[in-house]
Design a protein around this motif. Structure first.
Motif, PDB file in Angstrom:
ATOM      1  N   PHE A  99     -27.426  11.831   2.010  1.00 29.20           N
ATOM      2  CA  PHE A  99     -27.837  10.430   1.962  1.00 29.20           C
ATOM      3  C   PHE A  99     -28.038  10.067   0.492  1.00 29.20           C
ATOM      4  O   PHE A  99     -28.943  10.580  -0.167  1.00 29.20           O
ATOM      5  CB  PHE A  99     -29.125  10.211   2.748  1.00 29.20           C
ATOM      6  N   ARG A 100     -27.187   9.195  -0.015  1.00 34.29           N
ATOM      7  CA  ARG A 100     -27.228   8.835  -1.432  1.00 34.29           C
ATOM      8  C   ARG A 100     -27.745   7.416  -1.610  1.00 34.29           C
ATOM      9  O   ARG A 100     -27.201   6.463  -1.040  1.00 34.29           O
ATOM     10  CB  ARG A 100     -25.832   8.939  -2.044  1.00 34.29           C
ATOM     11  N   VAL A 101     -28.779   7.279  -2.400  1.00 38.19           N
ATOM     12  CA  VAL A 101     -29.383   5.970  -2.655  1.00 38.19           C
ATOM     13  C   VAL A 101     -28.605   5.248  -3.752  1.00 38.19           C
ATOM     14  O   VAL A 101     -28.383   5.801  -4.838  1.00 38.19           O
ATOM     15  CB  VAL A 101     -30.861   6.108  -3.069  1.00 38.19           C
ATOM     16  N   TYR A 102     -28.186   4.039  -3.455  1.00 38.84           N
ATOM     17  CA  TYR A 102     -27.494   3.180  -4.417  1.00 38.84           C
ATOM     18  C   TYR A 102     -28.306   1.901  -4.618  1.00 38.84           C
ATOM     19  O   TYR A 102     -28.977   1.427  -3.704  1.00 38.84           O
ATOM     20  CB  TYR A 102     -26.105   2.790  -3.910  1.00 38.84           C
ATOM     21  N   GLY A 150     -34.665   6.865  -5.306  1.00 41.90           N
ATOM     22  CA  GLY A 150     -33.598   6.553  -6.245  1.00 41.90           C
ATOM     23  C   GLY A 150     -32.418   7.497  -6.176  1.00 41.90           C
ATOM     24  O   GLY A 150     -31.383   7.238  -6.792  1.00 41.90           O
ATOM     25  N   GLN A 151     -32.560   8.604  -5.448  1.00 43.03           N
ATOM     26  CA  GLN A 151     -31.472   9.578  -5.350  1.00 43.03           C
ATOM     27  C   GLN A 151     -31.095   9.876  -3.902  1.00 43.03           C
ATOM     28  O   GLN A 151     -29.937   9.815  -3.532  1.00 43.03           O
ATOM     29  CB  GLN A 151     -31.870  10.891  -6.045  1.00 43.03           C
ATOM     30  N   GLY A 152     -32.082  10.203  -3.040  1.00 38.24           N
ATOM     31  CA  GLY A 152     -31.818  10.564  -1.665  1.00 38.24           C
ATOM     32  C   GLY A 152     -32.038  12.036  -1.429  1.00 38.24           C
ATOM     33  O   GLY A 152     -32.792  12.694  -2.150  1.00 38.24           O
ATOM     34  N   PHE A 153     -31.356  12.606  -0.454  1.00 41.82           N
ATOM     35  CA  PHE A 153     -31.432  14.042  -0.180  1.00 41.82           C
ATOM     36  C   PHE A 153     -30.305  14.448   0.757  1.00 41.82           C
ATOM     37  O   PHE A 153     -29.552  13.613   1.259  1.00 41.82           O
ATOM     38  CB  PHE A 153     -32.796  14.455   0.357  1.00 41.82           C
ATOM     39  N   THR A 154     -30.190  15.764   0.967  1.00 42.06           N
ATOM     40  CA  THR A 154     -29.202  16.313   1.884  1.00 42.06           C
ATOM     41  C   THR A 154     -29.916  16.884   3.098  1.00 42.06           C
ATOM     42  O   THR A 154     -30.910  17.606   2.969  1.00 42.06           O
ATOM     43  CB  THR A 154     -28.380  17.425   1.200  1.00 42.06           C
ATOM     44  N   VAL A 155     -29.416  16.559   4.289  1.00 43.85           N
ATOM     45  CA  VAL A 155     -29.969  17.107   5.528  1.00 43.85           C
ATOM     46  C   VAL A 155     -28.944  18.068   6.131  1.00 43.85           C
ATOM     47  O   VAL A 155     -27.739  17.949   5.882  1.00 43.85           O
ATOM     48  CB  VAL A 155     -30.327  15.992   6.533  1.00 43.85           C
ATOM     49  N   THR A 156     -29.441  19.033   6.906  1.00 44.91           N
ATOM     50  CA  THR A 156     -28.569  20.049   7.490  1.00 44.91           C
ATOM     51  C   THR A 156     -28.642  19.998   9.011  1.00 44.91           C
ATOM     52  O   THR A 156     -29.632  19.549   9.589  1.00 44.91           O
ATOM     53  CB  THR A 156     -28.970  21.453   7.008  1.00 44.91           C
ATOM     54  N   ARG A 157     -27.590  20.461   9.648  1.00 47.72           N
ATOM     55  CA  ARG A 157     -27.530  20.441  11.102  1.00 47.72           C
ATOM     56  C   ARG A 157     -28.629  21.326  11.695  1.00 47.72           C
ATOM     57  O   ARG A 157     -28.868  22.441  11.242  1.00 47.72           O
ATOM     58  CB  ARG A 157     -26.157  20.928  11.557  1.00 47.72           C
TER      59      ARG A 157
END
Length: 551
Positions: free
Chosen positions: A259-262, A235-242
């Motif tokens: 990555f944002r879940v809509y 329902g939210q997503g997450f942040t990924v890093t290089r």
């Protein structure tokens, strides 16, 4: 569904250049929303819907989860934006003398995000785990042509319920030679095998996966340009890093990707317009008219392998007669719906194979042409009860409401059948219900190719081997003659013979009509002013590693 921009030679002996069934067309970067400025670093955000399953490659068979894991992994081969096969992944070569036994040689230097090496065992272990039926992986079907796959499938009763354990846990066709080499022996010749292995089902897995697969699906460990440094929150997503130790040819340009879940596409559009979201991979249909004038070069159009269709629940007695399915298809004017809903940007589908690959035939689908008189005749011959409404299913929040309603209006006008819209389920709820035979009427689905071959539009969607939970045959269609022709095409020695056999299978499918082909798609995306170099490929994916964050 892989993304790369550098093309290198395909070095598989036994696979002629003609058998590289690459997509035609493809937009170049200058016409795909690219721009100046930027440099390396920065953070950008991208819209996704809710993934159906935890983020495990062999259980990710839908677009939302795939967009995420394609940034976290790199496969044996990669695919260019136009679908061409490129040896920019982990494989140095994939070679065979008989199209049955393939030797895969890996490049040195590849590591997982936890620092452990990517080696031959990483692939063999991952493929065995994905194929083992008790693990219930949605992409298990993709291993079915490897020798020994059948022994990894549990015996079942007449209803498909397991009645025991599989005879083996490892496929006999997979053998590790050394750290950088493994062999794959197929049950029958398949000259296109190297074309297929860029698909995410064939991604490698680190040893840590097998210690706790459930936890891994929340914070996956891949070998791609980005790494997960936090848990994915539904329902939210997450942040990924290089991933700074990425062994691929091009490092990611951005430092981070959110990555944002809509739940709704229109909300995503509003956020891009407000400057609160950077990349929207799909556009709501009602925003297409005048989009180029409104957004300028931030509006991106590119060729697509996407194919939209309505599948029939062939297990439902009401839709078990092919004449009913043929009639409903012939009662729909696809071009009128495209013009009214999509501003003419969708092409009326007239085949089950998309035009971007060799094997497509204009007008192949006899029952895709509007013919109201014949549709009514076929419906009467089948004894269809017109007094009961048809339920039309689609997933919520993705912009399908208007065109599915238009289908219903045409069925009512042309056949005198009322309809009910069933569009209240999110994508992550909608797909499992199909696997459970829960559809009570025609239901919307879409397909973007996993690899550039006409075979990918046939076998994964309609073969008996691809029945759920092992594959994506959501209509539960099964025809031994269709299966046989596809297998003969797989074993063909040249491209011309393969396409002829696939087209024969296609003809059977288009006579039985377990689906109602609707549209061939066009990729349409939107970016904010914050980013440039936004490329959407023929598979419908954004190349997140290529995106530049503008300074």
């Amino acid at each position: 569904m892989k993304l790369s921009k550098r093309r290198s030679a395909l070095v598989a002996t036994g696979l002629s250049a003609a058998l590289l069934l690459t997509a035609c067309g493809g937009g170049d970067d200058s016409e795909s929303g690219s721009g100046g400025g930027g440099g390396e670093g920065g953070t950008f955000s991208i819209y996704i819907g809710e993934p159906e399953n935890p983020l495990i490659p062999s259980n990710t068979t839908e677009s939302e989860g795939h967009q995420v894991i394609s940034s976290l992994w790199t496969g044996l081969v990669q695919y260019a934006a136009d679908g061409a096969v490129e040896y920019t992944g982990v494989a140095e070569s994939i070679e065979s003398e008989d199209n049955t036994t393939w030797t895969v040689t890996l490049k040195d230097g590849w590591t997982f995000h936890d620092g452990t090496p990517v080696n031959a065992q990483s692939f063999v272990n991952a493929w065995n785990w994905g194929a083992y039926s008790p693990n219930a992986q949605g992409a298990s079907y993709f291993f079915s042509n490897i020798q020994g796959y059948d022994e990894l499938q549990a015996p079942t009763d007449a209803d498909g319920n397991p009645t025991g354990e599989p005879a083996a846990t490892e496929m006999s066709g997979l053998q590790v030679v050394d750290d950088q080499t493994f062999t794959v022996t197929l049950a029958s010749p398949f000259a296109q095998f190297p074309v297929t292995v860029g698909y995410n089902a064939f991604y490698p897995l680190p040893e840590s996966f097998f210690e706790d697969p459930e936890a891994f699906g929340t914070r996956p460990v891949g070998n791609g340009p980005f790494q997960a440094s936090e848990d994915f929150v539904p329902g939210q997503g997450f942040t990924v890093t290089r991933y700074d130790d990425y062994a691929g040819e091009e490092a990611a340009k951005a430092e981070e990707v959110e990555f944002r879940v809509y739940a709704d596409l229109n909300t995503g559009l509003n956020d891009v317009e407000a400057g609160n979201l950077d990349v929207l991979p799909d556009m709501p249909p009602d925003a297409l008219a005048g989009a180029e004038d409104t957004f300028g070069d931030r509006f991106i159009e590119a060729p697509s392998s996407g194919f939209t269709y309505m599948a029939f629940p062939t297990y439902d007695p009401r839709y078990s007669d092919k004449r009913v399915r043929q009639a409903l298809s012939m009662a729909v004017d696809r071009q009128a719906i495209s013009d009214a809903i999509f501003s003419g940007s969708r092409t009326a589908a007239d085949d089950a194979i998309a035009p971007v690959v060799d094997g497509y035939r204009e007008g192949a689908c006899e029952y895709c042409a509007l013919d109201v008189d014949r549709a009514n005749q076929l419906l009467d011959e089948a004894g269809f009860d017109r007094s009961q409404p048809i339920e039309l299913w689609f997933n919520a929040g993705a912009g399908h409401d208007a065109w599915v309603e238009a289908v219903g209006n045409q069925l009512r006008e042309n056949l005198g059948i009322e309809y009910t819209l069933r569009g209240d389920l999110d994508f992550s709820e909608y797909l499992p219900l199909q696997d459970e035979k829960g559809m009570t009427g025609p239901f919307r689905l879409g397909w973007s190719m996993d690899y550039p071959s006409p075979q990918n539009y046939l076998e994964p969607l309609y073969s008996t081997a691809a029945l759920p939970p092992a594959g994506s045959n959501a209509s539960f269609y099964s025809n031994p003659e269709f299966d046989s022709l596809v297998q003969q095409g797989n074993g063909a020695s040249d491209n011309e013979q393969a396409i002829e056999l696939y087209q024969q299978a296609d003809d059977i499918l288009l006579e039985d009509m377990p689906i109602m082909p609707m549209f061939f798609d066009l990729e349409q995306a939107l970016r904010s002013e914050n980013v440039s170099d936004v490329v959407i490929d023929v598979f419908g994916d954004i190349d997140v590693a290529a995106v530049t964050v503008n300074s």
